[in-house]
Scaffold this motif. Structure first.
Motif, mmCIF file in Angstrom:
data_model
loop_
_atom_site.group_PDB
_atom_site.id
_atom_site.type_symbol
_atom_site.label_atom_id
_atom_site.label_comp_id
_atom_site.label_asym_id
_atom_site.label_seq_id
_atom_site.Cartn_x
_atom_site.Cartn_y
_atom_site.Cartn_z
ATOM 1 N N ALA A 16 3.212 -4.734 3.333
ATOM 2 C CA ALA A 16 4.286 -3.430 3.470
ATOM 3 C C ALA A 16 3.140 -1.969 3.143
ATOM 4 N N PHE A 17 3.917 -1.127 4.339
ATOM 5 C CA PHE A 17 3.057 0.031 3.904
ATOM 6 C C PHE A 17 4.138 1.184 3.526
ATOM 7 N N VAL A 18 3.645 1.243 2.717
ATOM 8 C CA VAL A 18 5.382 2.390 2.097
ATOM 9 C C VAL A 18 4.578 4.092 1.814
ATOM 10 N N VAL A 66 0.756 -1.664 0.506
ATOM 11 C CA VAL A 66 -0.003 -0.229 -0.189
ATOM 12 C C VAL A 66 1.201 1.158 0.126
ATOM 13 N N LEU A 67 0.888 1.900 -1.234
ATOM 14 C CA LEU A 67 1.752 3.457 -1.080
ATOM 15 C C LEU A 67 0.303 4.400 -0.493
ATOM 16 N N SER A 68 0.588 5.368 -0.338
ATOM 17 C CA SER A 68 -0.319 6.790 0.623
ATOM 18 C C SER A 68 0.764 8.111 0.696
ATOM 19 N N ALA A 69 0.190 9.370 0.554
ATOM 20 C CA ALA A 69 0.351 10.231 1.126
ATOM 21 C C ALA A 69 0.454 10.201 2.359
ATOM 22 N N ASP A 70 -1.102 9.767 2.753
ATOM 23 C CA ASP A 70 -1.044 9.590 4.219
ATOM 24 C C ASP A 70 -0.342 8.541 5.232
ATOM 25 N N ALA A 71 0.578 8.883 5.377
ATOM 26 C CA ALA A 71 1.598 7.927 6.246
ATOM 27 C C ALA A 71 1.587 7.775 7.490
ATOM 28 N N THR A 72 0.185 8.794 8.199
ATOM 29 C CA THR A 72 0.282 8.012 9.504
ATOM 30 C C THR A 72 -0.038 6.121 9.761
#
Length: 194
Positions: A96-98, A76-82
Motif C-alpha cells: 500500500a501507499f499512504v 510506503v508513507l510519503s509527503a509526495d503523494a504523486t
C-alpha cells in the motif's frame, strides 16, 4: 510493527498513535535502513516506510527489507503523494501507499486491516506498464531489475514459480535479452524501470 522514518517527531508521534489505537501492538522505531536491518530488530508483520530517508530513497529500501523479511507487509508513507511515487512504491512490492496527509484514522485502519489479514494489496495502475508488456509482466520486470529470484518474485506477487518463469521468459523475449542481467540493463536503458 516497524516504523522507518528519519523525522523523529513524526516517527515518535506515529508510534504513540499506533500503540494507543492498537492495544498490545509492539512498535519499533528507527530512522534509517541500516538501523532497521540491525540484528536487534524483531521481525515485523508490518513496516511503515518513509520515501525520503536521509541520503537514500525509501523506495530503494523495499527490496532489502523484503529480502530480510519476505512475509512483511510494507506500507510506503510519503509527503509526495504523486501518482508516480505511489505506482513506483507498489511496483517495487509495497502492499500500500499512504500519503502523509491522510488522517491518523486512515493510517490506523490500514495497519489494523494488515494485521488482521483483511487488506487487499493496492493494484499497480495499469497505465504504469510499458507498451507491449502486461501490467503483471511489468511488475515481474520491476522485481527482476531489483535482482530478486523467481521464488521471491512469486511470493511477492502471490504467483507460482512456474508462472513467474513464464512471465520472465516473456519479458526477456520482449526486450530481446538473453539473460536477466541484460534484460535489467535494457529495461533501464529504455526507461521502462526507475
Amino acid at each position: 510493527m516497524l516504523i522507518i522514518d528519519d523525522h523523529p517527531m513524526f516517527r515518535t508521534g506515529l508510534g504513540l498513535i499506533l500503540r494507543t489505537a492498537l492495544e498490545g501492538i509492539a512498535v519499533q522505531e528507527v530512522g534509517a535502513l541500516h538501523e532497521a536491518l540491525a540484528p536487534a530488530i524483531a521481525e515485523p508483520a508490518v513496516i511503515l516506510l518513509d520515501v525520503h530517508l536521509r541520503g537514500l530513497n525509501g523506495l530503494e529500501c523495499v527490496a532489502a527489507l523484503l529480502g530480510r523479511w519476505p512475509a512483511a507487509a510494507i506500507v510506503v508513507l510519503s509527503a509526495d503523494a504523486t501518482e508516480a511515487t505511489a505506482r513506483a512504491a507498489l511496483a517495487r512490492g509495497a502492499v500500500a501507499f499512504v500519503p502523509k496527509s491522510d488522517t491518523a484514522a486512515d493510517i490506523i485502519d490500514t495497519v489494523r486491516q494488515l494485521l488482521h489479514g483483511e487488506f487487499a494489496r493496492q493494484p499497480v495502475d495499469a497505465a504504469a506498464h510499458a507498451p507491449g508488456l502486461t501490467p503483471r509482466q511489468q511488475q515481474v520486470l520491476d522485481l527482476l531489475c531489483q535482482g530478486l529470484p523467481n521464488k521471491t518474485i512469486g511470493r511477492r506477487l502471490d504467483l507460482s514459480e512456474n508462472t513467474v518463469r513464464g512471465h520472465v521468459q516473456a519479458v526477456l523475449a520482449f526486450l530481446g535479452a538473453p539473460s536477466r542481467t541484460k534484460a535489467a540493463f535494457e529495461a533501464r536503458r529504455r526507461g521502462l524501470v526507475d
